[in-house]
Design a protein around this motif. Sequence first.
Motif, mmCIF file in Angstrom:
data_model
loop_
_atom_site.group_PDB
_atom_site.id
_atom_site.type_symbol
_atom_site.label_atom_id
_atom_site.label_comp_id
_atom_site.label_asym_id
_atom_site.label_seq_id
_atom_site.Cartn_x
_atom_site.Cartn_y
_atom_site.Cartn_z
ATOM 1 N N GLN A 25 0.855 -1.179 0.000
ATOM 2 C CA GLN A 25 0.000 0.000 0.000
ATOM 3 C C GLN A 25 0.897 1.237 0.000
ATOM 4 N N ARG A 26 0.571 2.240 -0.813
ATOM 5 C CA ARG A 26 1.344 3.485 -0.863
ATOM 6 C C ARG A 26 0.876 4.412 0.244
ATOM 7 N N VAL A 27 1.839 5.021 0.961
ATOM 8 C CA VAL A 27 1.513 5.974 2.019
ATOM 9 C C VAL A 27 2.474 7.147 1.953
ATOM 10 N N ASN A 28 2.053 8.259 2.550
ATOM 11 C CA ASN A 28 2.886 9.441 2.706
ATOM 12 C C ASN A 28 3.155 9.646 4.187
ATOM 13 N N LEU A 29 4.311 10.173 4.500
ATOM 14 C CA LEU A 29 4.659 10.488 5.882
ATOM 15 C C LEU A 29 4.719 11.988 6.058
ATOM 16 N N PRO A 30 4.368 12.475 7.236
ATOM 17 C CA PRO A 30 3.874 11.733 8.391
ATOM 18 C C PRO A 30 2.452 11.208 8.155
ATOM 19 N N MET A 31 2.114 10.148 8.912
ATOM 20 C CA MET A 31 0.805 9.507 8.783
ATOM 21 C C MET A 31 0.285 9.132 10.156
ATOM 22 N N THR A 32 -1.012 8.872 10.229
ATOM 23 C CA THR A 32 -1.615 8.350 11.450
ATOM 24 C C THR A 32 -1.959 6.897 11.178
ATOM 25 N N TRP A 33 -1.506 6.009 12.069
ATOM 26 C CA TRP A 33 -1.773 4.580 11.885
ATOM 27 C C TRP A 33 -3.260 4.306 12.075
ATOM 28 N N PRO A 34 -3.877 3.578 11.166
ATOM 29 C CA PRO A 34 -5.289 3.231 11.341
ATOM 30 C C PRO A 34 -5.454 2.194 12.458
ATOM 31 N N ALA A 35 -6.616 2.186 13.071
ATOM 32 C CA ALA A 35 -6.908 1.214 14.127
ATOM 33 C C ALA A 35 -7.007 -0.184 13.529
ATOM 34 N N GLY A 36 -6.795 -1.170 14.361
ATOM 35 C CA GLY A 36 -6.989 -2.551 13.944
ATOM 36 C C GLY A 36 -5.797 -3.212 13.292
ATOM 37 N N ILE A 37 -4.638 -2.581 13.307
ATOM 38 C CA ILE A 37 -3.442 -3.199 12.725
ATOM 39 C C ILE A 37 -2.810 -4.108 13.776
ATOM 40 N N HIS A 38 -2.470 -5.318 13.367
ATOM 41 C CA HIS A 38 -1.837 -6.258 14.288
ATOM 42 C C HIS A 38 -0.509 -6.708 13.703
ATOM 43 N N GLY A 39 0.466 -6.837 14.557
ATOM 44 C CA GLY A 39 1.771 -7.312 14.132
ATOM 45 C C GLY A 39 2.656 -6.202 13.598
ATOM 46 N N PRO A 40 3.918 -6.512 13.410
ATOM 47 C CA PRO A 40 4.858 -5.516 12.891
ATOM 48 C C PRO A 40 4.600 -5.214 11.419
#
Length: 149
Positions: A25-40
């Motif tokens: 998935q493409r992302v830009n920084l800085p970013m806010t992590w979405p809820a519900g992510i598990h693991g590294p």
Amino acid sequence: MSVHCIRLRGGWEWLAHGNQGEPRQRVNLPMTWPAGIHGPVRLLRSFQKPVIDPASEVLFLRLDHVAGLRTLLLNDREIARTPGDQASLTVRLDDLIERRNVLSLEIELPQLLESDVPAAPWGSISLLVRALGDGDAPPDSLGECGGVA
């Protein structure tokens, strides 16, 4: 102090750590992590070597707002390992950088997302070119380049 900043905002690829088959998935920084992510997770970004004069300039990689960062790799070589609660990191890149480069950030999200602290934008990352006459000490923050990204 003479510092030239090259902010690494766009062009990041996000993938689940250890799962090379998962779509990126493409992302830009800085970013806010979405809820519900598990693991590294792992963030990857390619970039070219900036044009510098090694006789008069020094190159640093500066990372701010990177709580949860565990391992920093450049071209598949580990260049830093942190306990995960470190919010900032600066690495001198003089002999580590090549013509074309891939920066990889390995991030431990459970520690980040289980915190009682509200989520703030994550990841202000820049290459900093600094004149040798300004000393060998790393720049203190991205604030030296006109503010935090």
